[in-house]
Design a protein around this motif. Structure first.
Motif, PDB file in Angstrom:
ATOM      1  N   LYS A   1       5.702   3.637  -0.748  1.00 33.33           N
ATOM      2  CA  LYS A   1       5.219   2.248  -0.648  1.00 33.33           C
ATOM      3  C   LYS A   1       5.536   1.683   0.740  1.00 33.33           C
ATOM      4  CE  LYS A   1       4.293   0.866  -5.178  1.00 33.33           C
ATOM      5  NZ  LYS A   1       3.050   1.656  -5.268  1.00 33.33           N
ATOM      6  N   LYS A   2       4.570   0.928   1.283  1.00 32.17           N
ATOM      7  CA  LYS A   2       4.768   0.258   2.575  1.00 32.17           C
ATOM      8  C   LYS A   2       4.285  -1.174   2.445  1.00 32.17           C
ATOM      9  CE  LYS A   2       5.768   3.944   5.158  1.00 32.17           C
ATOM     10  NZ  LYS A   2       6.987   4.134   5.912  1.00 32.17           N
ATOM     11  N   GLU A   3       4.962  -2.102   3.130  1.00 35.13           N
ATOM     12  CA  GLU A   3       4.494  -3.483   3.204  1.00 35.13           C
ATOM     13  C   GLU A   3       3.568  -3.606   4.408  1.00 35.13           C
ATOM     14  OE1 GLU A   3       5.082  -6.125   1.172  1.00 35.13           O
ATOM     15  OE2 GLU A   3       6.113  -4.704  -0.167  1.00 35.13           O
ATOM     16  N   LEU A   4       2.442  -4.262   4.232  1.00 35.73           N
ATOM     17  CA  LEU A   4       1.525  -4.458   5.350  1.00 35.73           C
ATOM     18  C   LEU A   4       1.884  -5.744   6.080  1.00 35.73           C
ATOM     19  CD1 LEU A   4      -2.004  -3.510   4.020  1.00 35.73           C
ATOM     20  CD2 LEU A   4      -0.585  -2.266   5.650  1.00 35.73           C
ATOM     21  N   SER A   5       1.872  -5.713   7.405  1.00 37.23           N
ATOM     22  CA  SER A   5       2.125  -6.924   8.186  1.00 37.23           C
ATOM     23  C   SER A   5       0.791  -7.482   8.660  1.00 37.23           C
ATOM     24  CB  SER A   5       3.024  -6.600   9.394  1.00 37.23           C
ATOM     25  OG  SER A   5       2.499  -5.487  10.071  1.00 37.23           O
ATOM     26  N   GLY A   6       0.134  -8.216   7.785  1.00 33.85           N
ATOM     27  CA  GLY A   6      -1.144  -8.824   8.123  1.00 33.85           C
ATOM     28  C   GLY A   6      -2.287  -7.831   8.121  1.00 33.85           C
ATOM     29  N   ARG A   7      -3.441  -8.264   8.688  1.00 37.64           N
ATOM     30  CA  ARG A   7      -4.634  -7.426   8.727  1.00 37.64           C
ATOM     31  C   ARG A   7      -4.431  -6.324   9.764  1.00 37.64           C
ATOM     32  NH1 ARG A   7     -10.392  -7.507   7.960  1.00 37.64           N
ATOM     33  NH2 ARG A   7     -11.484  -7.014   9.901  1.00 37.64           N
ATOM     34  N   VAL A   8      -4.527  -5.071   9.300  1.00 43.22           N
ATOM     35  CA  VAL A   8      -4.222  -3.968  10.197  1.00 43.22           C
ATOM     36  C   VAL A   8      -5.272  -2.857  10.033  1.00 43.22           C
ATOM     37  CG1 VAL A   8      -2.603  -2.926   8.536  1.00 43.22           C
ATOM     38  CG2 VAL A   8      -2.388  -2.377  10.955  1.00 43.22           C
TER      39      VAL A   8
ATOM     40  N   GLU B   1      -3.797  -4.094   0.519  1.00 43.34           N
ATOM     41  CA  GLU B   1      -2.574  -3.854  -0.257  1.00 43.34           C
ATOM     42  C   GLU B   1      -2.725  -2.739  -1.299  1.00 43.34           C
ATOM     43  OE1 GLU B   1       0.422  -4.789   0.035  1.00 43.34           O
ATOM     44  OE2 GLU B   1       0.141  -6.238   1.668  1.00 43.34           O
ATOM     45  N   ALA B   2      -3.940  -2.649  -1.888  1.00 43.90           N
ATOM     46  CA  ALA B   2      -4.112  -1.693  -2.997  1.00 43.90           C
ATOM     47  C   ALA B   2      -4.393  -0.270  -2.527  1.00 43.90           C
ATOM     48  CB  ALA B   2      -5.247  -2.169  -3.903  1.00 43.90           C
ATOM     49  N   ASP B   3      -4.521  -0.063  -1.205  1.00 40.99           N
ATOM     50  CA  ASP B   3      -4.976   1.240  -0.714  1.00 40.99           C
ATOM     51  C   ASP B   3      -3.928   2.335  -0.846  1.00 40.99           C
ATOM     52  OD1 ASP B   3      -7.494   0.425  -0.093  1.00 40.99           O
ATOM     53  OD2 ASP B   3      -7.028  -0.031   2.011  1.00 40.99           O
ATOM     54  N   LYS B   4      -4.486   3.545  -1.090  1.00 39.33           N
ATOM     55  CA  LYS B   4      -3.623   4.730  -1.106  1.00 39.33           C
ATOM     56  C   LYS B   4      -4.085   5.650   0.021  1.00 39.33           C
ATOM     57  CE  LYS B   4      -2.056   5.111  -5.837  1.00 39.33           C
ATOM     58  NZ  LYS B   4      -2.524   5.405  -7.193  1.00 39.33           N
ATOM     59  N   LEU B   5      -3.133   6.013   0.866  1.00 37.34           N
ATOM     60  CA  LEU B   5      -3.465   6.812   2.039  1.00 37.34           C
ATOM     61  C   LEU B   5      -2.750   8.163   1.952  1.00 37.34           C
ATOM     62  CD1 LEU B   5      -5.094   5.975   4.603  1.00 37.34           C
ATOM     63  CD2 LEU B   5      -2.910   5.507   5.704  1.00 37.34           C
TER      64      LEU B   5
ATOM     65  N   MET C   1       0.841  -1.194   0.000  1.00 43.21           N
ATOM     66  CA  MET C   1       0.000   0.000   0.000  1.00 43.21           C
ATOM     67  C   MET C   1       0.882   1.253   0.000  1.00 43.21           C
ATOM     68  SD  MET C   1      -0.022   1.499   3.349  1.00 43.21           S
ATOM     69  CE  MET C   1      -1.568   2.305   3.058  1.00 43.21           C
ATOM     70  N   THR C   2       0.232   2.405  -0.149  1.00 40.10           N
ATOM     71  CA  THR C   2       1.001   3.646  -0.271  1.00 40.10           C
ATOM     72  C   THR C   2       0.564   4.660   0.789  1.00 40.10           C
ATOM     73  OG1 THR C   2       0.875   3.242  -2.644  1.00 40.10           O
ATOM     74  CG2 THR C   2       1.734   5.385  -1.956  1.00 40.10           C
ATOM     75  N   ILE C   3       1.515   5.224   1.530  1.00 39.60           N
ATOM     76  CA  ILE C   3       1.219   6.344   2.439  1.00 39.60           C
ATOM     77  C   ILE C   3       1.987   7.567   1.955  1.00 39.60           C
ATOM     78  CG2 ILE C   3       1.351   7.286   4.771  1.00 39.60           C
ATOM     79  CD1 ILE C   3       1.329   4.538   5.908  1.00 39.60           C
ATOM     80  N   ASN C   4       1.258   8.616   1.704  1.00 48.07           N
ATOM     81  CA  ASN C   4       1.866   9.870   1.241  1.00 48.07           C
ATOM     82  C   ASN C   4       2.888   9.631   0.126  1.00 48.07           C
ATOM     83  OD1 ASN C   4       0.297  11.264   2.978  1.00 48.07           O
ATOM     84  ND2 ASN C   4       1.919  11.796   4.430  1.00 48.07           N
TER      85      ASN C   4
END
Lengths: 64, 397, 256
Positions: A7-14, A51-55, A1-4
């Motif tokens: 790219k960031k990797e997500l560690s499970g459901r968060v 994973e596909a989210d943009k924040l 996913m993307t923050i500002n």
């Protein structure tokens, strides 16, 4: 996913509140847009990130 | 007269068929008129107004006050500069044509009022055409069509026909007829009318009530909102006036200026102009059928005071047009054009059918005029004073 | 003078000096606000850094109204988006709409500004649009629901003063909303002049931010704005036009 734009990797459901805490944001000083839609502060805990989210996380800065 | 008021219909209530529009301008103007203390202004207030680059409402009030009377010379000089800034040396010429003097109103000061025993007539379309042709022959390109206020005798269709004929002979067509609804103004605009003049007569509602005893004209707010309905109907310009002398003329002039001011702010594209009529004697017939000149009781307005009002209008709204009435004598008229006024009538008769020799029957006059000069004479007098008479400067696109 | 209140978006203010917070160290904000006597301060909205430290809001004294701008927006849609985010930041519903498609002169896009003003008014914002002083646009902004109109005096950051003086005067005369002169005011004397003309308030940023002594310049502006306001309320004295007055009377024709 993307923050500002980063790219960031997500560690499970968060949840959004967990993610923002992990990243070190001060919740009272930010506003959040998830895929172009504003997420109210009250909904942070119930909003889950995939994973596909943009924040976008914004705050006030000096300006005229 | 006041004691009869309760027996008459309320002058603030609309009659059937009268369009109501959403507007706060009446409340603003009337409350400002009521609050205007003409004696509260000092010479210093007047001096401040005279040195202001842009006049506010309070400056306008000061210039209309008795405190400004000793400053008439300074007001006139400043007005002359403002008039020249906005109009150069141009003076517009026109003439009125009265096509009907039937009237359903009972206005105690008017020669056309329905209880006044006068010769009534209305021109048939072919007579209107003959009259207009005769007027156009004098070189004029602007005409003002007037009727008495009778919907029955001069309905909107009849006025529309007159506008269509006028459009053939003139480049600018004004209307001074009874107030109507916006769709009717829209129709007349399509028939060729460019602007609408409505005299409120007086903005003093109580006095208005005692002067307008019957007919549609009795309805004060419907008359007040006429300019706004005319603009909604698509008219290019609107003109305002109080008949000075019917009530406190300073307060009425103040209200007239504010009325125009608020309309201009709400409809910035509208062309605004003022007329400055003073009350004149009217002719009536005695029971023996003799003509008799009658003066209506009112407050006298001197020439000096009239000029003060005209200069105050000019300084408050420097861009507005201003017509000088034939009620005034020739010398006064010649001096005030270019000083405050921008438009002058010539070859005027306030009777019916008097422009053309071919139209025989003549209806009686609305009021007595003081300047009977024809178009050529007024034209020459303007040139003599270094002014440029302009027949019309509007190009239709 | 106690009666002279400045009302904006239903709030009452004593100060007519709106302070910009850009281009200087956040640690100077408090002193600048205090010396300016400002009750409204503008802010911008940007991507947050994750540390959250040194956030400008922490340095702004209590009770000061925040006026977020939409800088960075290139059209109405982006301005609306930034405004919504700024409201989400939880500091009220004031917004200064600022839309620029021109990065060289930073001139506002009036057409897009009218659009954004209409939309944000519908959403309940108190909208203060920054604009190029055009009377027709100012009327459109008033019709769109703006709470005030903010014409520029000169290009942003130019410190060039009242380059648009005549046009600002027209807005002051014709528009029934507070006129807040924004951008280009470089000196206290210029702020004073625009207040004498009848402006409701002055907004300044660069002139203070680039001064040698920021708190002292903030104080100079405060006093200039107050002086201009007092002069406006007092009514400027009469100045005789040069060359004296013409001697020959023009009203000799009057009979009575």
């Amino acid at each position: 996913m993307t923050i500002n734009g980063e790219k960031k990797e997500l560690s499970g459901r968060v949840s959004l509140s967990e993610l923002l805490a992990q990243e070190g944001f001060r919740l009272e000083r930010i506003a959040v847009e998830l895929n172009g839609e504003i997420v109210p502060k009250a909904a942070y805990a119930d909003t889950f990130i995939s994973e596909a989210d943009k924040l976008e996380v914004v705050s006030f800065v000096g300006g005229g | 007269m006041e004691t009869m008021q309760t027996e008459r219909a309320s002058h603030m209530e609309y009659m059937e068929g009268m369009e109501q529009i959403d507007s706060d301008i009446l409340d603003k103007v009337i409350s400002a008129r009521n609050a205007y203390q003409t004696y509260a202004y000092t010479p210093q207030d007047v001096k401040n107004a005279l040195s202001a680059e842009h006049l506010g409402i309070e400056d306008f009030a000061a210039l209309l006050s008795p405190a400004a009377e000793p400053f008439i010379e300074e007001m006139a000089k400043k007005a002359q500069i403002e008039t020249a800034k906005h109009f150069g040396n141009s003076v517009y010429m026109f003439t009125p044509i009265y096509i009907s003097n039937y009237c359903e109103n009972y206005c105690v000061y008017c020669g056309f009022n329905c209880h006044n025993r006068i010769h009534r007539m209305k021109l048939a379309p072919e007579e209107i055409e003959k009259e207009m042709a005769a007027i156009a022959n004098t070189g004029l390109e602007e005409i003002l069509i007037l009727t008495g206020e009778s919907r029955a005798q001069s309905d909107v269709g009849y006025i529309g026909e007159a506008c269509k004929i006028a459009r053939k002979y003139f480049r600018m067509v004004g209307l001074e007829v009874y107030p109507m609804n916006s769709d009717e103004y829209g129709y007349l605009q399509k028939c060729g009318a460019d602007y609408v003049t409505v005299f409120q007569e007086t903005y003093d509602s109580d006095r208005y009530e005692t002067l307008h005893l019957g007919g549609h004209k009795r309805v004060f707010p419907y008359r007040f909102h006429a300019q706004e309905r005319a603009l909604k109907g698509g008219m290019r310009g609107v003109a305002f006036a109080a008949l000075l002398g019917l009530s406190d003329f300073r307060k009425d002039a103040f209200a007239t200026g504010l009325h125009a001011y608020y309309i201009q702010r709400k409809y910035p594209y509208a062309e605004i102009s003022f007329s400055c009529p003073r009350l004149r004697p009217i002719t009536t017939l005695t029971s023996e059928g003799e003509e008799e000149v009658v003066s209506v009781e009112g407050e006298g307005v001197s020439e000096r005071q009239l000029l003060q009002i005209m200069c105050a209008y000019r300084l408050f709204m420097p861009f507005a047009g201003m017509t000088i009435s034939t009620r005034e004598r020739a010398e006064f008229r010649d001096h005030v054009v270019g000083m405050a006024a921008t438009k002058i009538s010539a070859g005027v008769s306030t009777g019916i059918g008097s422009h053309s020799e071919e139209v025989e029957e003549q209806g009686d006059n609305q009021f007595e005029i003081a300047d009977g000069r024809d178009v050529a004479e007024v034209f020459a007098a303007l040139k003599e004073r270094g002014m440029q008479p302009v027949m019309n400067d509007y190009v239709y696109v | 003078m106690g009666e002279d209140k400045f009302i904006l978006g239903g709030k009452e203010f004593q100060s007519r000096f709106i302070l910009g917070s850009g281009k200087y160290n956040v640690e100077l904000i408090k002193a600048a606000v205090e010396n300016a006597g400002a009750e409204i301060i503008t802010l911008a909205v940007r991507r947050a850094n994750s540390s959250g430290e040194g956030n400008i809001v922490d340095f702004i004294p209590e009770g000061v109204t925040l006026l977020p701008n939409t800088s960075g927006a290139r059209n109405a849609e982006e301005a609306v988006r930034i405004a919504r985010l700024s409201r989400e930041l939880g500091c009220g519903n004031f917004v200064k709409v600022e839309i620029m498609r021109d990065s060289k002169y930073l001139l506002p896009d009036n057409q897009e500004t009218v659009k954004a003003t209409g939309q944000l008014t519908k959403e309940g914002f108190v909208v203060l649009p920054y604009m190029y002083p055009d009377l027709n646009v100012a009327r459109d902004l008033a019709d769109a629901g703006a709470a005030a109109v903010m014409p520029l005096a000169a290009p942003i950051g130019s410190n060039k003063g009242l380059a648009t003086r005549e046009f600002i005067q027209i807005l002051i005369d014709e528009i029934d909303l507070p006129i807040i002169v924004d951008a280009g005011i470089g000196r206290p004397s210029q702020a004073c002049e625009v207040m004498e003309m009848g402006a409701a308030a002055v907004m300044a940023n660069t002139a203070i931010a680039t001064a040698g002594n920021i708190p002292l310049m903030a104080s100079a502006f405060r006093r200039a704005i107050e002086a201009g306001r007092e002069a406006y309320l007092a009514g400027l004295g009469r100045v005789r036009e040069s060359g004296g007055e013409a001697s020959s009377p023009v009203t000799g024709f009057l009979r009575d």
